[in-house]
Design a protein around this motif. Structure first.
Motif, short mmCIF file in Angstrom:
data_model
loop_
_atom_site.label_atom_id
_atom_site.label_comp_id
_atom_site.label_asym_id
_atom_site.label_seq_id
_atom_site.Cartn_x
_atom_site.Cartn_y
_atom_site.Cartn_z
N LEU A 19 -8.06 -2.98 3.79
CA LEU A 19 -8.98 -3.79 2.98
C LEU A 19 -8.34 -5.10 2.54
CD1 LEU A 19 -10.63 -1.05 0.72
CD2 LEU A 19 -11.69 -2.32 2.60
N PHE A 20 -7.09 -5.05 2.14
CA PHE A 20 -6.44 -6.24 1.57
C PHE A 20 -5.43 -6.88 2.51
CE2 PHE A 20 -7.66 -3.50 -2.02
CZ PHE A 20 -8.57 -4.34 -2.62
N ASN A 21 -5.16 -6.28 3.65
CA ASN A 21 -4.21 -6.77 4.64
C ASN A 21 -2.81 -6.99 4.06
OD1 ASN A 21 -3.71 -7.31 7.34
ND2 ASN A 21 -3.97 -9.50 7.07
N GLN A 22 -2.52 -6.31 2.96
CA GLN A 22 -1.17 -6.33 2.40
C GLN A 22 -0.98 -5.07 1.57
OE1 GLN A 22 -0.48 -9.74 -0.02
NE2 GLN A 22 -1.51 -8.92 -1.79
N VAL A 23 0.27 -4.74 1.35
CA VAL A 23 0.58 -3.54 0.58
C VAL A 23 1.90 -3.78 -0.17
CG1 VAL A 23 1.84 -2.38 2.44
CG2 VAL A 23 0.69 -1.01 0.70
N LYS A 24 2.01 -3.16 -1.33
CA LYS A 24 3.27 -3.22 -2.06
C LYS A 24 4.24 -2.28 -1.37
CE LYS A 24 5.40 -2.47 -6.52
NZ LYS A 24 5.22 -1.94 -7.88
N ILE A 25 5.39 -2.79 -1.02
CA ILE A 25 6.38 -1.99 -0.31
C ILE A 25 7.68 -1.97 -1.11
CG2 ILE A 25 7.20 -3.92 1.08
CD1 ILE A 25 7.58 -1.92 3.38
N LYS A 26 8.33 -0.82 -1.05
CA LYS A 26 9.64 -0.68 -1.69
C LYS A 26 10.55 0.02 -0.69
CE LYS A 26 11.94 1.47 -5.64
NZ LYS A 26 11.73 2.30 -6.83
N ILE A 27 11.72 -0.56 -0.45
CA ILE A 27 12.73 0.01 0.43
C ILE A 27 13.97 0.23 -0.42
CG2 ILE A 27 14.13 -0.33 2.50
CD1 ILE A 27 11.94 -2.28 3.46
N GLN A 28 14.47 1.46 -0.43
CA GLN A 28 15.60 1.80 -1.29
C GLN A 28 16.54 2.73 -0.54
OE1 GLN A 28 14.27 3.59 -4.92
NE2 GLN A 28 16.31 3.70 -5.78
N GLY A 29 17.84 2.46 -0.64
CA GLY A 29 18.81 3.33 0.00
C GLY A 29 20.17 2.66 0.09
N THR A 30 20.90 3.00 1.16
CA THR A 30 22.21 2.41 1.38
C THR A 30 22.37 2.01 2.84
OG1 THR A 30 23.21 4.56 1.84
CG2 THR A 30 23.35 3.77 -0.43
N ALA A 31 23.24 1.04 3.07
CA ALA A 31 23.55 0.59 4.43
C ALA A 31 25.05 0.39 4.54
CB ALA A 31 22.83 -0.71 4.75
N LYS A 32 25.61 0.80 5.66
CA LYS A 32 27.04 0.60 5.93
C LYS A 32 27.17 -0.69 6.72
CE LYS A 32 30.24 3.84 6.45
NZ LYS A 32 30.97 4.97 6.98
#
Length: 149
Positions: free
Chosen positions: A114-127
């Motif tokens: 409907l809105f062609n966008q979304v609230k996104i959250k990415i959480q974690g760790t990267a080496k």
């Protein structure tokens, strides 16, 4: 003797000073969504996540373990265990496969369409690292993402 002590102290300081801690690349966006498999409870979605490396040196991404949230609801997890070369001061793509909970995906898909966008959250760790020195860095991004299907 004093000269030798001076150099033995100066050289490690110069070496450690030249090795600045890398900053985590900045999130740019997500694109190229593709449904890899559909299942009753879980499905696999692939996408390309674009980042910008603001560091003045190349990096290597060895591993990432990330949780994905859409509209503040947990939808899945992605684990990357492939070496990716990251160019300095440039954008790069990280191909990811996300195992998602179908119920969460369906409820968020209606809003996204409907809105062609979304609230996104990415959480974690990267080496991430360079020259053989790797370190775990926290990954946290939260914002509205325009979706390109």
């Amino acid at each position: 003797m004093a000269k030798r002590l001076y150099w033995s102290l100066l050289i490690p300081i110069l070496l450690f000073g030249a090795c600045s801690k890398p900053e985590m690349p900045q999130f740019v966006g997500i694109g190229n969504f593709n449904i890899e498999s559909l299942g009753g409870n879980q499905s696999v979605v692939s996408a390309d996540v674009t980042y910008y490396n603001q560091n003045k040196f190349d990096l290597k991404l060895r591993k990432a373990d990330l949780d994905i949230y859409l509209a503040d609801k947990y939808v899945g997890k992605t684990v990357l265990d492939t070496l990716i070369e990251i160019p300095k001061l440039d954008t790069f793509n990280v191909p990811v496969k996300i195992t998602v909970d179908v119920k969460s995906l369906v409820s968020n898909a209606i809003s996204a369409l409907l809105f062609n966008q979304v609230k996104i959250k990415i959480q974690g760790t990267a080496k991430v690292g360079r020259s053989g020195f790797m370190m775990n860095l926290p990954v946290l991004y939260e914002g509205n993402q325009k979706l390109n299907f």
